[in-house]
Structure formats: structure tokens, C-alpha cells
Design a protein around this motif. Structure first.
Motif, PDB file in Angstrom:
ATOM      1  N   VAL A  13      -3.087  -8.320 -12.220  1.00 29.48           N
ATOM      2  CA  VAL A  13      -3.643  -7.585 -11.272  1.00 29.48           C
ATOM      3  C   VAL A  13      -3.536  -8.375  -9.973  1.00 29.48           C
ATOM      4  O   VAL A  13      -3.231  -7.907  -8.832  1.00 29.48           O
ATOM      5  N   PHE A  14      -3.814  -9.876 -10.143  1.00 28.50           N
ATOM      6  CA  PHE A  14      -3.495 -10.657  -8.883  1.00 28.50           C
ATOM      7  C   PHE A  14      -2.095 -10.585  -8.287  1.00 28.50           C
ATOM      8  O   PHE A  14      -1.828 -10.637  -7.312  1.00 28.50           O
ATOM      9  N   TYR A  15      -1.149 -10.726  -9.359  1.00 25.67           N
ATOM     10  CA  TYR A  15       0.241 -10.473  -8.704  1.00 25.67           C
ATOM     11  C   TYR A  15       0.375  -9.196  -8.306  1.00 25.67           C
ATOM     12  O   TYR A  15       1.106  -9.131  -7.106  1.00 25.67           O
ATOM     13  N   GLY A  16      -0.036  -8.336  -8.647  1.00 24.96           N
ATOM     14  CA  GLY A  16       0.103  -6.757  -8.067  1.00 24.96           C
ATOM     15  C   GLY A  16      -0.650  -6.868  -6.522  1.00 24.96           C
ATOM     16  O   GLY A  16       0.075  -6.345  -5.636  1.00 24.96           O
ATOM     17  N   ILE A  17      -1.319  -7.613  -6.692  1.00 26.86           N
ATOM     18  CA  ILE A  17      -2.238  -7.565  -5.192  1.00 26.86           C
ATOM     19  C   ILE A  17      -1.490  -8.637  -4.185  1.00 26.86           C
ATOM     20  O   ILE A  17      -1.120  -8.202  -3.023  1.00 26.86           O
ATOM     21  N   PHE A  18      -1.519  -9.727  -4.524  1.00 34.29           N
ATOM     22  CA  PHE A  18      -0.993 -10.614  -3.722  1.00 34.29           C
ATOM     23  C   PHE A  18       0.613 -10.772  -3.637  1.00 34.29           C
ATOM     24  O   PHE A  18       1.008 -11.577  -2.674  1.00 34.29           O
ATOM     25  N   VAL A  19       1.324 -10.091  -4.368  1.00 35.89           N
ATOM     26  CA  VAL A  19       2.796 -10.169  -4.429  1.00 35.89           C
ATOM     27  C   VAL A  19       3.265  -8.921  -4.114  1.00 35.89           C
ATOM     28  O   VAL A  19       3.853  -8.528  -3.027  1.00 35.89           O
ATOM     29  N   GLN A  20       2.919  -7.856  -4.743  1.00 35.07           N
ATOM     30  CA  GLN A  20       3.601  -6.261  -4.607  1.00 35.07           C
ATOM     31  C   GLN A  20       2.975  -5.800  -3.498  1.00 35.07           C
ATOM     32  O   GLN A  20       3.498  -5.189  -2.694  1.00 35.07           O
ATOM     33  N   LEU A  21       1.602  -5.850  -3.461  1.00 37.26           N
ATOM     34  CA  LEU A  21       0.938  -4.929  -2.229  1.00 37.26           C
ATOM     35  C   LEU A  21       1.260  -5.703  -0.928  1.00 37.26           C
ATOM     36  O   LEU A  21       1.506  -4.913   0.029  1.00 37.26           O
ATOM     37  N   ARG A  22       1.291  -6.797  -1.028  1.00 35.62           N
ATOM     38  CA  ARG A  22       1.484  -7.898   0.130  1.00 35.62           C
ATOM     39  C   ARG A  22       2.815  -7.502   0.711  1.00 35.62           C
ATOM     40  O   ARG A  22       3.066  -7.426   1.810  1.00 35.62           O
ATOM     41  N   GLU A  23       3.874  -7.378  -0.227  1.00 35.51           N
ATOM     42  CA  GLU A  23       5.101  -7.108   0.288  1.00 35.51           C
ATOM     43  C   GLU A  23       5.286  -5.698   0.940  1.00 35.51           C
ATOM     44  O   GLU A  23       5.673  -5.600   2.075  1.00 35.51           O
ATOM     45  N   GLU A  24       4.411  -4.723   0.476  1.00 39.16           N
ATOM     46  CA  GLU A  24       4.349  -3.375   1.157  1.00 39.16           C
ATOM     47  C   GLU A  24       3.429  -3.714   2.446  1.00 39.16           C
ATOM     48  O   GLU A  24       4.096  -2.834   3.546  1.00 39.16           O
ATOM     49  N   ASN A  25       2.725  -4.256   2.304  1.00 38.47           N
ATOM     50  CA  ASN A  25       1.564  -4.429   3.521  1.00 38.47           C
ATOM     51  C   ASN A  25       2.465  -5.040   4.836  1.00 38.47           C
ATOM     52  O   ASN A  25       2.138  -5.027   5.893  1.00 38.47           O
ATOM     53  N   ALA A  26       3.585  -5.888   4.593  1.00 34.96           N
ATOM     54  CA  ALA A  26       4.257  -6.825   5.355  1.00 34.96           C
ATOM     55  C   ALA A  26       4.994  -5.788   6.505  1.00 34.96           C
ATOM     56  O   ALA A  26       5.071  -6.248   7.752  1.00 34.96           O
ATOM     57  N   GLY A  27       5.125  -4.612   6.177  1.00 40.17           N
ATOM     58  CA  GLY A  27       5.635  -3.695   7.251  1.00 40.17           C
ATOM     59  C   GLY A  27       4.811  -3.001   8.308  1.00 40.17           C
ATOM     60  O   GLY A  27       5.123  -2.213   9.112  1.00 40.17           O
ATOM     61  N   GLU A  28       3.409  -3.167   7.652  1.00 39.98           N
ATOM     62  CA  GLU A  28       2.451  -2.762   8.757  1.00 39.98           C
ATOM     63  C   GLU A  28       2.008  -3.289   9.881  1.00 39.98           C
ATOM     64  O   GLU A  28       2.557  -4.600  10.152  1.00 39.98           O
ATOM     65  N   ARG A  29       1.421  -2.833  10.741  1.00 39.03           N
ATOM     66  CA  ARG A  29       1.155  -3.638  12.315  1.00 39.03           C
ATOM     67  C   ARG A  29      -0.120  -4.548  11.870  1.00 39.03           C
ATOM     68  O   ARG A  29      -0.449  -4.734  10.909  1.00 39.03           O
ATOM     69  N   ALA A  30      -0.187  -5.618  12.895  1.00 42.33           N
ATOM     70  CA  ALA A  30      -0.950  -6.796  12.498  1.00 42.33           C
ATOM     71  C   ALA A  30      -2.230  -6.532  12.144  1.00 42.33           C
ATOM     72  O   ALA A  30      -2.674  -7.241  11.304  1.00 42.33           O
ATOM     73  N   ASP A  31      -2.874  -5.517  12.831  1.00 38.61           N
ATOM     74  CA  ASP A  31      -4.316  -5.400  12.404  1.00 38.61           C
ATOM     75  C   ASP A  31      -4.470  -4.785  11.162  1.00 38.61           C
ATOM     76  O   ASP A  31      -5.654  -5.188  10.511  1.00 38.61           O
ATOM     77  N   VAL A  32      -3.700  -3.986  10.467  1.00 36.17           N
ATOM     78  CA  VAL A  32      -3.712  -3.697   9.215  1.00 36.17           C
ATOM     79  C   VAL A  32      -3.383  -4.751   8.060  1.00 36.17           C
ATOM     80  O   VAL A  32      -3.925  -4.822   7.253  1.00 36.17           O
ATOM     81  N   ARG A  33      -2.367  -5.690   8.371  1.00 34.98           N
ATOM     82  CA  ARG A  33      -2.119  -6.786   7.703  1.00 34.98           C
ATOM     83  C   ARG A  33      -3.437  -7.613   7.499  1.00 34.98           C
ATOM     84  O   ARG A  33      -3.819  -8.112   6.552  1.00 34.98           O
ATOM     85  N   SER A  34      -3.932  -7.830   8.683  1.00 31.27           N
ATOM     86  CA  SER A  34      -5.299  -8.889   8.664  1.00 31.27           C
ATOM     87  C   SER A  34      -6.262  -8.056   7.834  1.00 31.27           C
ATOM     88  O   SER A  34      -7.016  -8.949   7.245  1.00 31.27           O
ATOM     89  N   ALA A  35      -6.454  -6.708   7.976  1.00 26.98           N
ATOM     90  CA  ALA A  35      -7.375  -6.320   7.353  1.00 26.98           C
ATOM     91  C   ALA A  35      -7.343  -6.087   5.526  1.00 26.98           C
ATOM     92  O   ALA A  35      -8.095  -6.219   4.820  1.00 26.98           O
ATOM     93  N   PHE A  36      -5.992  -6.075   5.292  1.00 22.57           N
ATOM     94  CA  PHE A  36      -5.652  -6.163   4.036  1.00 22.57           C
ATOM     95  C   PHE A  36      -5.977  -7.322   3.443  1.00 22.57           C
ATOM     96  O   PHE A  36      -6.611  -7.270   2.254  1.00 22.57           O
TER      97      PHE A  36
END
Length: 249
Positions: free
Chosen positions: A149-172
Motif C-alpha cells: 500500500v505504501f509503495y502504491g501511494i508514494f511511488v505509483q500515485l506520486r508519479e501520477e501526481n507529478a504532472g499536476e499543478r503545484a497546489d495539487v501536488r502539495s495537497a496530495f
């Protein structure tokens, strides 16, 4: 304070928390409405679980194990039913925050939910077991699923989140760190509580889990709802085109 006090506190806190989250949730966009429902229904489910445990319908007495030092214990199975529904919903909400502009990789979400369900079911088996070798094997499997679960959150989801704007990245990142930090305490409590090594008294273990549950479901739900509102505020401020890019599911 008695076990009943903590169980009724959990019920009352979850019920009040659900009302607050649903009141806070805005419905300006379909996505905002969906996020409000996700985070609002989590404490409703938990309130039902705590009501069942407080009234004696959500627990059973397990007989003593084969070891002479073992004693009969109260096992609160309703919390595992609660976690089976609420933790996937929390992961769904977190995934929607990570992929704010659109659910691009639903397979990641299914992988997270699958790992999470394995974690919960094997933790249930751990709690039900009286044979040491079986019990600790289940605990190890549950912890392994937790790592997934940690891998999915901090690796996979974070990779997808990297393409979002700065405020969304911070919120995630705020949401992910807060939620997982609280979740990390659960296996520790199970390990040293009555279902594990027995270092905590039944009342203290109930109190700690009630506080963790209220934090993970109510405090986090309020926090995540506010984050969604801020993100949609910016979507709407940037115009209809930006708002239309926001996921509708």
C-alpha cells in the motif's frame, strides 16, 4: 474509563464527524460532490461499527489458546468489517486527489485497494488465531501487504501526481503523509494489544484505536474535504475550461 466509554465515544465522534464533513462538502462540481460523499460516508460506516461494538453485537469472546498462559479475550470483529469498507474509500479519495485532473490510471487504484483488503483480511486472521506460528505468519503477511500500500501511494500515485499543478501536488503530499502516519500506528497497537503480545490492557487498546479511528476518518476527512474545496476554487477561478478538466467521476 471503561471500554464502553471509548466505544460510545467512537460512535458519537464518528456520527458528529460525518455530519460536519457532509455539511462542509460543496457541490459546485460533480467531482467535488463525489469527494464529499466519499469522505462523509467513511465515518458513517465507522459509527455503525462502534454502535455494534458498544451494544455487544460487534464482538465475541475467543477461548483461551493452547498455551497455559493464554486467557479468553474479547475480540472486536466489527472493526475489521469497518476497515474493509472505509480504508478502500480513503484510498480512493487519496487517489482522486493525486490525479486531480483525471483518473488516468485506475489500475493503480485497484492495486491499492487489493493490497489494502489483503492487509485487513490477514490482520483479521491474525486476531482470530491462537496458535503462535499461525498468528505471527498472518501478521507478517498483513505487514507485507501494508508495504505494498505504501509503495502504491508514494511511488505509483506520486508519479501520477507529478504532472499536476503545484497546489495539487502539495495537497496530495499533505494528505498522504498525514493518513499513512496515522495508519502506521495501527499495526503497532495490534502487535502489543490483547490480540498480539498483550502488553496493553483491553481498555487502553480500545482507547488508542478509537483515537486513531477518529483521526483517520474524521480529522483526515475534514482535512481532505478542505483540500478538495481549495483545488476546485482554483479550477473555477481559472475558468470553465480548467474546471472541465477536473475529473467528473
Amino acid at each position: 474509563m471503561t471500554p464502553q466509554f471509548w466505544l460510545w465515544l467512537g460512535f458519537a465522534g464518528m456520527a458528529a464527524g460525518a455530519a460536519v464533513i457532509l455539511f462542509m462538502a460543496k457541490r459546485r462540481t460533480p467531482a467535488e460532490e463525489a469527494d464529499g460523499i466519499i469522505h462523509g460516508i467513511v465515518p458513517i460506516i465507522a459509527a455503525c461499527s462502534y454502535f455494534a461494538m458498544a451494544t455487544g453485537q460487534g464482538s465475541l469472546v475467543l477461548p483461551a489458546g493452547p498455551d497455559a498462559a493464554d486467557v479468553a479475550r474479547q475480540f472486536y470483529f466489527a472493526r475489521y468489517i469497518d476497515w474493509t469498507f472505509t480504508t478502500p474509500l480513503l484510498l480512493l479519495g487519496l487517489s482522486r486527489t493525486a490525479m486531480h485532473s483525471g483518473m488516468r490510471r485506475p489500475a493503480i487504484v485497484w492495486g491499492l485497494i487489493g493490497s489494502d483488503l489483503i492487509m485487513i483480511v490477514t490482520a483479521l486472521a491474525f486476531g482470530l488465531s491462537n496458535v503462535a506460528a499461525v498468528k505471527w505468519t498472518w501478521f507478517a503477511i498483513s505487514c507485507g501487504a501494508f508495504v505494498a500500500v505504501f509503495y502504491g501511494i508514494f511511488v505509483q500515485l506520486r508519479e501520477e501526481n507529478a504532472g499536476e499543478r503545484a497546489d495539487v501536488r502539495s495537497a496530495f503530499m499533505r494528505n498522504a503523509v498525514f493518513l499513512t502516519a496515522v495508519w502506521c500506528a495501527y499495526p503497532v497497537v495490534l502487535l502489543i494489544g490483547q490480540d498480539g503480545l498483550g502488553f496493553l490492557s483491553p481498555t487502553l487498546a480500545l482507547a488508542v484505536i478509537a483515537i486513531l479511528d477518529l483521526t483517520a476518518k474524521v480529522v483526515y476527512g475534514i482535512m481532505a474535504t478542505k483540500e478538495t474545496t481549495r483545488a476546485v476554487d482554483r479550477d473555477l477561478a481559472e475558468g470553465p475550461k480548467s474546471a472541465s478538466l477536473r475529473r467528473a467521476a
